[in-house]
Design an enzyme around this catalytic site. Structure first.
Site, PDB file in Angstrom:
ATOM      1  N   LYS A  22     -44.449 100.755   9.334  1.00 19.74           N
ATOM      2  CA  LYS A  22     -44.302 101.818  10.140  1.00 19.74           C
ATOM      3  C   LYS A  22     -43.315 101.245  11.349  1.00 19.74           C
ATOM      4  CE  LYS A  22     -47.519 103.114  13.412  1.00 19.74           C
ATOM      5  NZ  LYS A  22     -46.846 102.974  14.748  1.00 19.74           N
ATOM      6  N   ASN A  23     -43.985 100.205  12.026  1.00 19.98           N
ATOM      7  CA  ASN A  23     -43.412  99.783  13.217  1.00 19.98           C
ATOM      8  C   ASN A  23     -42.040  99.039  12.813  1.00 19.98           C
ATOM      9  OD1 ASN A  23     -45.472 100.883  14.498  1.00 19.98           O
ATOM     10  ND2 ASN A  23     -46.626  98.945  14.746  1.00 19.98           N
ATOM     11  N   CYS A 118     -50.670 106.762  26.442  1.00 19.78           N
ATOM     12  CA  CYS A 118     -51.170 107.190  25.444  1.00 19.78           C
ATOM     13  C   CYS A 118     -52.584 106.692  25.502  1.00 19.78           C
ATOM     14  CB  CYS A 118     -50.626 106.575  24.044  1.00 19.78           C
ATOM     15  SG  CYS A 118     -51.152 104.981  23.699  1.00 19.78           S
ATOM     16  N   ARG A 123     -48.898 102.033  29.020  1.00 19.93           N
ATOM     17  CA  ARG A 123     -47.868 101.833  28.204  1.00 19.93           C
ATOM     18  C   ARG A 123     -46.365 102.037  28.863  1.00 19.93           C
ATOM     19  NH1 ARG A 123     -48.866 103.097  22.099  1.00 19.93           N
ATOM     20  NH2 ARG A 123     -47.533 101.460  21.799  1.00 19.93           N
ATOM     21  N   ASP A 309     -53.248  95.327  16.679  1.00 21.00           N
ATOM     22  CA  ASP A 309     -53.487  96.543  15.704  1.00 21.00           C
ATOM     23  C   ASP A 309     -54.416  96.273  14.612  1.00 21.00           C
ATOM     24  OD1 ASP A 309     -49.692  97.341  15.938  1.00 21.00           O
ATOM     25  OD2 ASP A 309     -51.257  97.603  17.240  1.00 21.00           O
ATOM     26  N   ARG A 401     -50.448 109.226  11.104  1.00 22.52           N
ATOM     27  CA  ARG A 401     -49.012 108.684  11.846  1.00 22.52           C
ATOM     28  C   ARG A 401     -48.811 107.359  11.141  1.00 22.52           C
ATOM     29  NH1 ARG A 401     -49.266 108.801  18.208  1.00 22.52           N
ATOM     30  NH2 ARG A 401     -47.260 107.844  17.699  1.00 22.52           N
TER      31      ARG A 401
HETATM   32  C1  EPZ Z   1     -45.663  97.839  19.574  1.00 19.59           C
HETATM   33  O1  EPZ Z   1     -45.913  98.924  20.779  1.00 19.59           O
HETATM   34  C2  EPZ Z   1     -46.197  98.561  18.386  1.00 19.59           C
HETATM   35  N1  EPZ Z   1     -45.636 100.008  18.158  1.00 19.59           N
HETATM   36  C3  EPZ Z   1     -47.752  98.767  18.605  1.00 19.59           C
HETATM   37  O2  EPZ Z   1     -48.428  99.454  17.510  1.00 19.59           O
HETATM   38  C4  EPZ Z   1     -48.339  97.226  18.879  1.00 19.59           C
HETATM   39  O3  EPZ Z   1     -49.516  97.450  19.130  1.00 19.59           O
HETATM   40  C5  EPZ Z   1     -47.472  96.733  20.071  1.00 19.59           C
HETATM   41  O4  EPZ Z   1     -46.316  96.630  19.724  1.00 19.59           O
HETATM   42  C6  EPZ Z   1     -48.022  95.260  20.198  1.00 19.59           C
HETATM   43  O5  EPZ Z   1     -47.807  94.557  18.896  1.00 19.59           O
HETATM   44  C7  EPZ Z   1     -44.476  99.943  17.543  1.00 19.59           C
HETATM   45  O6  EPZ Z   1     -43.785  99.057  17.299  1.00 19.59           O
HETATM   46  C8  EPZ Z   1     -43.909 101.336  17.454  1.00 19.59           C
HETATM   47  P1  EPZ Z   1     -45.469  96.238  23.606  1.00 19.59           P
HETATM   48  P2  EPZ Z   1     -45.085  98.666  22.138  1.00 19.59           P
HETATM   49  O7  EPZ Z   1     -44.402  96.633  24.461  1.00 19.59           O
HETATM   50  O8  EPZ Z   1     -43.562  97.889  21.724  1.00 19.59           O
HETATM   51  C9  EPZ Z   1     -47.065  96.416  28.143  1.00 19.59           C
HETATM   52  C10 EPZ Z   1     -49.692 100.900  16.017  1.00 19.59           C
HETATM   53  O9  EPZ Z   1     -51.128 100.996  16.212  1.00 19.59           O
HETATM   54  N2  EPZ Z   1     -45.702  96.758  28.415  1.00 19.59           N
HETATM   55  O10 EPZ Z   1     -45.438  94.663  22.961  1.00 19.59           O
HETATM   56  O11 EPZ Z   1     -44.977  99.641  23.011  1.00 19.59           O
HETATM   57  C11 EPZ Z   1     -47.740  97.690  27.155  1.00 19.59           C
HETATM   58  O12 EPZ Z   1     -48.404  98.237  27.824  1.00 19.59           O
HETATM   59  C12 EPZ Z   1     -48.871 100.688  17.646  1.00 19.59           C
HETATM   60  O13 EPZ Z   1     -48.907 100.888  15.214  1.00 19.59           O
HETATM   61  C13 EPZ Z   1     -45.177  97.021  29.622  1.00 19.59           C
HETATM   62  O14 EPZ Z   1     -46.084  96.845  30.635  1.00 19.59           O
HETATM   63  O15 EPZ Z   1     -45.970  97.199  22.729  1.00 19.59           O
HETATM   64  C14 EPZ Z   1     -48.653  96.420  26.387  1.00 19.59           C
HETATM   65  O16 EPZ Z   1     -49.860  96.467  27.500  1.00 19.59           O
HETATM   66  C15 EPZ Z   1     -49.840 100.844  18.918  1.00 19.59           C
HETATM   67  N3  EPZ Z   1     -43.944  97.357  30.131  1.00 19.59           N
HETATM   68  C16 EPZ Z   1     -48.131  95.297  26.308  1.00 19.59           C
HETATM   69  O17 EPZ Z   1     -47.053  95.301  27.152  1.00 19.59           O
HETATM   70  C17 EPZ Z   1     -42.949  97.425  29.202  1.00 19.59           C
HETATM   71  O18 EPZ Z   1     -41.963  97.966  29.508  1.00 19.59           O
HETATM   72  C18 EPZ Z   1     -47.452  95.032  24.966  1.00 19.59           C
HETATM   73  O19 EPZ Z   1     -46.590  96.081  24.767  1.00 19.59           O
HETATM   74  C19 EPZ Z   1     -43.341  97.458  27.774  1.00 19.59           C
HETATM   75  C20 EPZ Z   1     -44.868  96.985  27.515  1.00 19.59           C
END
Ligand code: EPZ
Length: 423
Positions: A22-23, A118, A123, A309, A401
């Protein structure tokens, strides 16, 4: 809303086919915006998130056809007539923000709704925006939308220093930098397999990128990209999820199409509980003889660490382990919502901030529970597979999802599980 009803039914045996990630698919799809030529993805998963991304791309003017029962996504973006990603689509799925980088790279302007938070956390997308500003983008936040412009109509290569690892921000940066003028260096880049898959696809399209899978990625911008055909990498989170089914129930299950190197740290932890894991020519074989698994401590980290995840699903296993396990959730601020639901099944879990202490019990008891987010929902199903009696998981739209055909895949290895319509 549907529910899934699971009844503990002893050991599981057989094979489960792992779908495309998915990701990975959610970041590969927006790459169609980078070229007027056809981009075709094979091994695509059939999930509601993929359908949401399809609707979003179509709203911009892209053609997206789901062929072969959705396993093939044939896309082409020769006529992008709308550069606004509307809130009512973006709010459903955060990954929608990934159209910002490629739209900006392609036409020099874009308006994208901020995704909002969410269940698992606020996020924010500040790192996405900072990355695009490092490539020369001028951004203005207005009425919940990001209004982005590239002066002179084209982004310019630059240095992006991420203060901490962000998968999505790394993806947006890559999707923007490939058409920028000049060289981009991304420091502290995410190293997830989904990033590597995106780079492999972009490279097939003619992008010049080096360093994927490591913390520094270098991109030489090009003037245009071609179409390509690319298979979506196997879903390592689905793989890890289903590896836990025989771990929790006992038995022996072969996961077809997944490979262990996609989830190294998870495999180490699973083996540390006493479960046996081995690579086979077609995937991964997981088996657990009788007797309880052993408690282990888990800390979630960016790849190659233990994936956040898989934290909820691992907790489901540790609820019946011998001993006490400590789980540290370091990526998201609110990702233990499955804990109170597992406690309704008799689990002993003490949550304090980002730490959950799980004291294993002999057996869980089936109970009505509620899914709160995607990975929590499957964690409750896993717990129900070995619990005494019936577990009814409500709000399984969360599950749709990220997991295709859960009932068929688990009943195929002997689980007593069905989906019921409710309300
Ligand atoms: C991706 O989300 C995945 N989603 C998530 O999977 C996964 O948990 C996550 O990466 C971590 O591996 C998709 O790929 C669609 P991050 P993403 O940016 O990119 C903070 C699932 O269950 N952050 O690596 O949104 C954020 O809040 C989903 O399939 C900021 O502060 O994750 C988090 O605490 C859930 N500012 C941390 O960084 C930003 O601009 C890591 O988030 C971006 C992120």
């Amino acid at each position: 809303m549907d529910s899934i009803v699971v009844t503990g039914n002893g050991p599981l045996n057989g094979q489960i086919e792992i779908a495309g990630a998915k990701n990975a698919c959610l970041t590969l799809m927006p790459a169609t915006l980078l070229t007027e030529e056809p981009l075709t993805l094979t091994n695509a998963p059939r999930l509601s998130d993929i359908r949401t991304m399809t609707v979003l791309l179509q709203s911009l003017g892209a053609e997206v056809s789901a062929l072969q029962d959705g396993k093939v996504l044939a896309m082409s973006s020769h006529d992008i007539h709308n550069h606004t990603a509307e809130y009512d689509i973006v709010r459903k799925m955060r990954a929608s923000i990934l159209v910002l980088g490629p739209m900006l790279a392609r036409d020099g302007h874009a308006i994208v709704s901020l995704p909002g938070g969410c269940a698992i956390g606020a996020r924010p997308v500040d790192l996405h925006l900072k990355a695009l500003e490092a490539l020369g983008a001028e951004l203005e936040l207005k009425d919940g939308y990001v209004h982005a412009k590239a002066p002179g109509g084209r982004l310019v290569g630059g240095t992006i220093d991420f203060p901490f690892v962000s998968v999505g921000a790394t993806e947006n940066a890559l999707l923007a930098a490939v058409l920028a003028k000049g060289t981009t260096v991304i420091n502290n880049a995410a190293r997830e397999p989904e990033i590597v898959d995106l780079v492999e696809c972009l490279r097939k399209m003619g992008a010049q990128i080096e360093g994927e899978g490591r913390s520094t990625i270098t991109v030489q911008g090009v003037d245009r990209l071609n179409g390509a055909t690319h298979p979506v990498v196997a879903d390592r989170i689905e793989l890890g999820t289903y590896m836990l089914a025989p771990a929790i129930c006992g038995g022996e299950v072969e996961l077809l199409g997944g490979s262990m190197d996609l989830i190294g740290a998870f495999v180490e932890k699973l083996e540390a509980t006493g479960v046996s894991v081995e690579a086979t020519p077609n995937g991964v074989l997981v088996s657990r003889k009788n007797g309880r698994v052993q408690a282990v401590d888990v800390t979630t980290e960016p790849f190659p660490g233990f994936p956040t995840d898989l934290q909820a699903q691992m907790m489901a296993l540790l609820c019946t382990a011998e001993g006490t396990s400590v789980l540290e959730e370091k990526i998201f601020e609110n990702r233990f919502m499955h804990a109170p639901e597992l406690m309704r099944m008799g689990a002993q879990i003490d949550v304090s901030g980002g730490t959950a202490k799980v004291t294993g019990v002999e057996k869980l008891k089936g109970a009505p529970v509620m899914a709160t987010d995607l990975r929590a929902s499957v964690s409750l199903i896993l717990a129900g597979l070995a619990a005494e009696g019936e577990t009814r998981v409500s709000r399984v739209y969360h599950l749709d999802r990220g997991y295709e055909k859960v009932v068929r895949k688990l009943s195929g290895v002997g689980a007593q599980i069905e989906r019921v319509k409710e309300g």
